[in-house]
Scaffold this motif. Sequence first.
Motif, PDB file in Angstrom:
ATOM      1  N   CYS A  53      19.970 -38.850  -6.174  1.00  0.00           N
ATOM      2  CA  CYS A  53      19.442 -38.581  -5.011  1.00  0.00           C
ATOM      3  C   CYS A  53      18.292 -37.689  -4.806  1.00  0.00           C
ATOM      4  O   CYS A  53      18.129 -36.434  -5.156  1.00  0.00           O
ATOM      5  N   PRO A  54      17.358 -38.451  -4.964  1.00  0.00           N
ATOM      6  CA  PRO A  54      16.299 -36.535  -4.754  1.00  0.00           C
ATOM      7  C   PRO A  54      16.153 -35.591  -3.912  1.00  0.00           C
ATOM      8  O   PRO A  54      15.851 -34.733  -4.412  1.00  0.00           O
ATOM      9  N   HIS A  55      16.051 -36.298  -2.368  1.00  0.00           N
ATOM     10  CA  HIS A  55      17.102 -35.514  -0.819  1.00  0.00           C
ATOM     11  C   HIS A  55      17.947 -34.893  -1.506  1.00  0.00           C
ATOM     12  O   HIS A  55      18.161 -34.000  -1.348  1.00  0.00           O
ATOM     13  N   ALA A  93      27.687 -46.640  -3.324  1.00  0.00           N
ATOM     14  CA  ALA A  93      27.235 -47.769  -2.103  1.00  0.00           C
ATOM     15  C   ALA A  93      27.266 -45.970  -1.222  1.00  0.00           C
ATOM     16  O   ALA A  93      26.511 -46.791  -0.175  1.00  0.00           O
ATOM     17  N   GLN A  94      26.753 -44.724  -1.397  1.00  0.00           N
ATOM     18  CA  GLN A  94      26.066 -43.505  -0.422  1.00  0.00           C
ATOM     19  C   GLN A  94      25.479 -44.135  -0.469  1.00  0.00           C
ATOM     20  O   GLN A  94      24.322 -43.850   0.632  1.00  0.00           O
ATOM     21  N   CYS A  95      24.346 -44.668  -1.322  1.00  0.00           N
ATOM     22  CA  CYS A  95      22.912 -44.806  -1.083  1.00  0.00           C
ATOM     23  C   CYS A  95      22.902 -45.940  -0.608  1.00  0.00           C
ATOM     24  O   CYS A  95      21.827 -45.819   0.067  1.00  0.00           O
ATOM     25  N   ARG A  96      23.122 -47.030  -0.256  1.00  0.00           N
ATOM     26  CA  ARG A  96      23.094 -48.136  -0.092  1.00  0.00           C
ATOM     27  C   ARG A  96      23.548 -48.264   1.695  1.00  0.00           C
ATOM     28  O   ARG A  96      22.941 -48.444   2.094  1.00  0.00           O
ATOM     29  N   ALA A 130      13.728 -39.879   4.392  1.00  0.00           N
ATOM     30  CA  ALA A 130      13.745 -39.716   2.957  1.00  0.00           C
ATOM     31  C   ALA A 130      13.449 -41.321   2.041  1.00  0.00           C
ATOM     32  O   ALA A 130      13.576 -41.350   0.416  1.00  0.00           O
ATOM     33  N   CYS A 131      15.146 -41.945   2.266  1.00  0.00           N
ATOM     34  CA  CYS A 131      15.315 -42.943   1.611  1.00  0.00           C
ATOM     35  C   CYS A 131      14.186 -44.448   1.960  1.00  0.00           C
ATOM     36  O   CYS A 131      14.348 -44.587   1.070  1.00  0.00           O
ATOM     37  N   GLN A 132      13.717 -43.972   2.855  1.00  0.00           N
ATOM     38  CA  GLN A 132      12.885 -45.023   3.443  1.00  0.00           C
ATOM     39  C   GLN A 132      11.387 -44.978   2.114  1.00  0.00           C
ATOM     40  O   GLN A 132      10.979 -46.213   2.302  1.00  0.00           O
ATOM     41  N   ALA A 133      10.937 -44.233   1.282  1.00  0.00           N
ATOM     42  CA  ALA A 133      10.409 -44.277   0.414  1.00  0.00           C
ATOM     43  C   ALA A 133      10.762 -43.353  -1.251  1.00  0.00           C
ATOM     44  O   ALA A 133       9.738 -43.990  -2.080  1.00  0.00           O
TER      45      ALA A 133
END
Length: 109
Positions: free
Chosen positions: A59-61, A69-72, A91-94
């Motif tokens: 995760c870059p953020h 699952a956490q990412c989703r 941050a996840c949107q991009a």
Amino acid sequence: MPDWLALLHKAVEGRTKAAVARELGVSRPSVSLLLAGRYPGRTDHMAARVLAVYGRIACPHLSADITTAQCRSMSGPVPTSSPAAIRHWRACQACPHRPSTTPSTDGGN
């Protein structure tokens, strides 16, 4: 050996196949057959389960590894729980790892 199968082998190290099967939501014999290379059916669904539970994404953020699952979970609606959660969602949107949230129109095939 496919990545997902290596993850499954690693998940079973020092644990019971039954515990891993419970985490995956499958039967213990299914896990045993997969590990032995004798699973009788298609493995694509099992591979997806293994990756969803044991797969990791950088995760870059957060600058840390998280589960798929956490990412989703961060790809859903805008969180209202805290400013930090909102910053993470933005941050996840991009993010290049962001999973598709578009529902399938082909009936899952």
